[in-house]
Enzyme design. Structure first.
Site, PDB file in Angstrom:
ATOM      1  N   ASP A 165       0.827  -1.211   0.000  1.00 23.01           N
ATOM      2  CA  ASP A 165       0.000   0.000   0.000  1.00 23.01           C
ATOM      3  C   ASP A 165       0.865   1.268   0.000  1.00 23.01           C
ATOM      4  OD1 ASP A 165      -1.994   1.837   0.343  1.00 23.01           O
ATOM      5  OD2 ASP A 165      -2.852   0.933   2.138  1.00 23.01           O
TER       6      ASP A 165
ATOM      7  N   ASP B  84     -10.762   3.988  -1.325  1.00 22.64           N
ATOM      8  CA  ASP B  84     -11.389   2.970  -0.465  1.00 22.64           C
ATOM      9  C   ASP B  84     -12.911   2.926  -0.642  1.00 22.64           C
ATOM     10  OD1 ASP B  84      -8.814   2.923   0.406  1.00 22.64           O
ATOM     11  OD2 ASP B  84      -9.329   2.900   2.537  1.00 22.64           O
TER      12      ASP B  84
END
Ligand code: GAL
Length: 764
Positions: A517, A580
């Site tokens: 990430d 997200d």
């Protein structure tokens, strides 16, 4: 109202967000809907809160969606919103209680301060009494971006200007990502008696038993001075016929602060059904209505006949550890036998697990047979020993959408056990992935690495190797998370300059999957040019290439630089294409239905990843709630992700898996669309108003067709085959119901619930 009583009410009311889930009827005139279009200015200046300021040259902005979508994409900073409205005292006069007002502003990403007529009213959803100054409202953890803002104020508060024009000014600060006021229609109105009835229906899920759907929840009188005396009515109506078929009346007598349990028991339905919970106070003309949706189960019960489920193809590299639990269903006991295993692999028939290492490259057709007292089934599992892994989209569980940073070893092990005990592993679910939160916190005084530089785990993960072993023992695979930057997104230690060493630790622990990430790598990268975006991903790819394991490589950098164009080049087996996801229709819709341009780039070994599933109990930890997606939206979610060949990572608390969610996640015919070995991502073949038709070509020459209703009304939709690129004469199977619908010429009429789908398999 006296000051202390008012403060109590204010706190109580600030704790709840009744406006999200209920509406008050017949009180329309005591509610003022504020405009959706507000004045807007970027930057920050104390004069922006004043009444006298001339804002005529300010831009206009829609408060129904974030500012990034309205021309302010790079704005991670301050901006102000302003709106004027008049406040007639008739609003107060016609109300039942007359004592307080509530201001609803929807959600704000990330933090806010709200000013009413030049004076501070509150911040981040917390109301301040008149004269109290605002504390540091922009430096709070976690960010309140997802929180509905409701401010409650006494009707005789000096900040209100009755029968005059009023001004609301909102100072917003966005820390990063999306920003601004972004949901709902702002409104101001009198607090109604029904607002004091807090209903817990959103925190409980239905169970099914013998044709009955049932649940219970508490309703509470959160006032300290109003007695709730009236009725609570439960009604159910079929969304297609609009007919109410159920009504049950419960007497309510709740002194201030008291609560009671409501039992709802309704005959199980097989299509979209809306429930209303209506509260009526004796003597008041208004009623408060909460809407709930009755889940309906579509997947038929698992057959007693033996069946071998996907994947039908597995890729592994020569000489690397191989592990596969064969997914089979049917009446127990099931006997699995195997023929033609390549050299190096063995089969544990008690646990149904193939393991070992194959040195020789090649394609091996392994014959699997499964038998029980009812019958026998057989099939071929193709094992390809070569360069590619993840030949079908990874399926599993990830800790983020449920536990967030509060994940720990027990929760991970419990999830793995549920995969086996509740049978998910028999339908192909196999990865158990820890997301952020297992490392030592960046600001902790503890050493982040040992003397040799090996990354340390925090106290929640005392023994990563044994955790990996336990997951493997169950036949499942083990995933982990880190960042190329010095810190993860959650502020924990990450892999910058320790990539090879961390890859070795992961391999030692038995890791099979790594989510990498971007996060704080933003501080290391010189810019967002393609070479800079690719660089850290090459580094970890090379590190993973050196260890003695096949590790599925999941890139997470939210789609920057059209990652789908080069994700495979840097070794990615999957790459996130968006920011997200969250458990709302807005989020699901804007992410899911925008996976179009990337379609040509997804395929076996390298998949587009529109983020993890938001079904079941989610909440980004530690407090969870049932997904806010309706059952129809959840059918849409799983159907669309299957059509998109998206990785399927369940993001919920598996120990609280309710009947509906389990059923949703175990439809083998739907999963087979996702796992189809052609790996061709669906595309929208046409859009007709609110209806979108997405088609995915399957390996056997048939097509999976998703007909989605994105609109707010039910539809009897006529799907014209020629518009969908289908032959004139076709056979149609309903995949959710696992039922042949018959042969059709030129068109078929499909019932589509609101935000719902019909997922079909179409063959000639
Ligand atoms: C985000 C990522 C999430 C989750 C989180 C952990 O950047 O998109 O899926 O991994 O970081 O902090």
């Amino acid at each position: 109202m006296n000051r202390s009583r008012f403060i109590f009410n204010l706190i109580a009311l600030s704790l709840i967000v009744l406006l999200i889930s209920c509406r008050t009827q017949d009180q329309k005139n005591s509610q003022i809907r504020l405009s959706e279009v507000w004045k807007f200015k970027t930057g920050d200046d104390p004069s922006y809160l004043t009444i006298g300021l001339d804002d005529s040259d300010w831009k206009q902005i829609n408060v129904g969606q974030n500012w990034d979508n309205q021309g302010y994409k790079e704005l991670d900073n301050f901006a102000w919103y302003r709106v004027r409205f008049s406040l007639p005292s008739s609003v107060k006069d016609i109300s039942f209680l007359k004592d307080s007002l509530k201001l609803y502003l929807g959600k704000i990403d990330d933090c806010d301060e709200v000013y009413l007529n030049g004076k501070i009213l509150g911040y981040n959803g917390i109301t301040l009494t008149s004269g109290v100054s605002v504390p540091d409202s922009f430096n709070i953890e976690p960010s309140p971006w997802y929180k509905e803002r409701v401010y409650v104020i006494s009707a005789d508060d000096e900040r209100l200007l009755w029968d005059k024009e009023n001004l609301i000014a909102v100072r917003v600060w966005d820390r990063g990502g999306l920003g601004g006021m972004y949901s709902g229609i702002p409104a101001i109105g009198m607090v109604d008696v029904g607002d004091y009835l807090e209903s817990g229906h959103r925190n409980s899920t239905f169970a099914f038993d013998n044709g009955v759907a049932y649940k219970s929840f508490n309703v509470k009188n959160i006032s300290n001075h109003v007695k709730l005396s009236g009725v609570f009515i439960v009604t159910a109506k079929n969304d297609f016929t609009a007919k109410e078929f159920f009504r049950h009346i419960i007497k309510i007598d709740l002194p201030a602060g008291a609560e009671t349990k409501i039992f709802v028991e309704i005959p199980e339905q097989n299509e979209s059904t809306t429930l209303n919970y209506i509260y009526k106070q004796k003597g008041s003309a208004s009623e408060t209505v909460y809407t709930d949706i009755l889940p309906y189960i579509l997947t038929p019960a698992v057959s007693e006949n033996p069946r071998i489920n996907g994947p039908e193809i597995i890729g592994a590299r020569p000489g690397k550890p191989f592990l596969h639990k064969i997914p089979v269903t049917g009446k127990e006991p099931l006997k699995i036998s195997i023929a033609n295993l390549p050299e190096g692999l063995t089969f544990d028939s008690n646990r149904g697990i193939i393991s070992g290492r194959v040195s020789n490259r090649g394609e091996y057709d392994v014959k699997i047979t499964v038998e029980n007292s009812v019958g026998k089934a057989s099939g071929i599992l193709k094992i390809i020993i070569g360069d590619q892994i993840a030949l079908t989209p990874p399926m599993g569980w990830n800790s983020w959408n449920c536990w967030g940073l509060s994940v720990d070893q027990e929760k991970v092990i419990a999830s793995a056990k549920v995969f086996v005990e509740k049978g998910l592993a028999n339908h192909g679910w196999n990865y158990i992935n820890i997301d952020d939160g297992w490392e030592i916190k960046g600001d902790s005084p503890e050493p982040k690495r040992d003397d040799d530089g090996n990354i340390r785990t925090n106290e929640k993960f005392p023994d990563m190797k044994s955790l990996g072993d336990s997951i493997h023992f169950l036949g499942l695979k083990f995933g982990i998370y880190t960042s190329p930057g010095p810190l993860t997104c959650g502020g924990y230690t990450a892999s910058y300059q320790y990539e090879i060493q961390d890859a070795r630790s992961f391999a030692f622990w038995g890791v099979d999957y790594l989510k990498y990430d971007w996060c704080s790598y933003g501080q290391i990268a010189k810019d967002h040019s393609l070479p800079e975006l690719k660089k850290p991903y090459f580094v970890m790819r090379d590190a993973l290439g050196e260890v003695d394991r096949d590790i599925v490589y999941s890139l997470c950098q939210y789609g920057m630089g059209n990652v789908y164009e080069w994700g495979a080049e840097v070794g990615g087996n999957l790459w996130r294409t968006t920011g997200d996801i969250t458990d709302t229709w807005g989020s699901l819709k804007s992410i899911g239905f925008n996976q179009v341009k990337n379609a040509p780039y997804g395929g076996p070994g390298h998949w587009n990843d529109p983020d993890m599933l938001v079904v079941g109990w989610v909440g980004w930890g530690p407090n969870l709630h049932p997904t806010r997606l309706t059952p129809n939206e959840q059918y849409t979610h799983i159907s669309l992700w299957s059509l998109l060949s998206a990785p399927l990572l369940i993001g919920c608390d598996l120990e609280r898996l309710d009947d509906f969610t389990l059923n949703l996640l175990t439809n083998d015919e739907v999963i087979a669309v996702n796992q189809d070995i052609l790996g061709k991502q669906a595309t929208p073949v046409f859009i007709d108003g609110d209806v979108q038709v997405w088609v995915k070509e399957l390996y056997d020459g048939t097509k999976a067709v998703g007909v989605f209703n994105l609109g707010e009304s039910i539809l009897d939709y006529k799907l014209l085959f020629n518009k969908a690129g289908l032959p004139d004469k076709v056979k149609v199977r309903d995949l959710w119901r696992q039922k042949e619908l018959g042969s059709f010429e030129k068109s078929i009429i499909i019932k589509l619930p609101v935000h719902g789908v019909s997922l079909l398999k179409v063959s000639e």
